[in-house]
Design a protein around this motif. Structure first.
Motif, PDB file in Angstrom:
ATOM      1  N   ALA A  81       0.835  -1.209   0.000  1.00 28.48           N
ATOM      2  CA  ALA A  81       0.000   0.000   0.000  1.00 28.48           C
ATOM      3  C   ALA A  81       0.867   1.255   0.000  1.00 28.48           C
ATOM      4  O   ALA A  81       0.519   2.266  -0.628  1.00 28.48           O
ATOM      5  N   LYS A 135       2.073   2.338  -3.475  1.00 22.21           N
ATOM      6  CA  LYS A 135       1.062   3.141  -4.176  1.00 22.21           C
ATOM      7  C   LYS A 135       0.979   4.532  -3.568  1.00 22.21           C
ATOM      8  O   LYS A 135       0.888   5.526  -4.282  1.00 22.21           O
ATOM      9  N   LYS A 159       3.813   6.528  -4.891  1.00 24.22           N
ATOM     10  CA  LYS A 159       3.589   6.837  -6.314  1.00 24.22           C
ATOM     11  C   LYS A 159       2.588   7.980  -6.477  1.00 24.22           C
ATOM     12  O   LYS A 159       2.721   8.818  -7.364  1.00 24.22           O
ATOM     13  N   ASP A 160       1.583   8.019  -5.587  1.00 25.52           N
ATOM     14  CA  ASP A 160       0.545   9.050  -5.647  1.00 25.52           C
ATOM     15  C   ASP A 160       0.935  10.344  -4.928  1.00 25.52           C
ATOM     16  O   ASP A 160       0.107  11.239  -4.777  1.00 25.52           O
TER      17      ASP A 160
END
Length: 142
Positions: free
Chosen positions: A107, A110, A113-114
């Motif tokens: 998690a 991600k 990355k965001d």
């Protein structure tokens, strides 16, 4: 190097945090009646909760979605999961904690990355997650 770009203080403190994992897992095997197993499970739960707290901190500082409901709820979830994991019978307690650490690492990939965590976060998390997870699984096998 696995921790390329990680601030030195974060790398050192993170690696120091593996000492109780490794030491307690070894002690659980060397001295089965010592209570090391329960200490290891408790430490695993504390660290999983701490990792959720890191996510709360990222959101509170405005990273990613900022302090919105979704990121804050997701930040609290690891602590609740860790707490419930401690109620599972052995060896499932530590297996659940290991699974929680691995899931949170995925998690966090991600999240990074965001834009919700520092760019160096996965480089720090990978070796620490692997060390903690392997220690918990070793302790579960004791």
């Amino acid at each position: 190097m696995m921790m390329k770009g990680v601030p030195a203080a974060a790398a050192r403190l993170g690696l120091a945090g593996l000492i109780p994992f490794v030491g307690l897992a070894a002690l659980a095997h060397l001295a089965p009646g010592s209570g090391a197993r329960s200490w290891l499970a408790a430490y695993g739960a504390v660290i999983l909760s701490f990792m959720g707290g890191c996510r709360w901190g990222f959101a509170a500082t405005g990273m990613g979605e900022g302090p919105a409901v979704r990121p804050l709820v997701l930040a609290v979830a690891p602590a609740l999961y860790a707490w419930l994991s401690l109620r599972a019978p052995a060896p499932f307690d530590m297996e659940l904690l290991a699974l929680g650490l691995l899931a949170l690492y995925l998690a966090d990939l991600k999240l990074t990355k965001d834009g919700g965590a520092p760019h160096w976060w996965p480089a720090l998390r990978l070796p620490l997650t692997l060390g903690a997870t392997l220690s918990l699984l070793a302790g579960a096998a004791a």
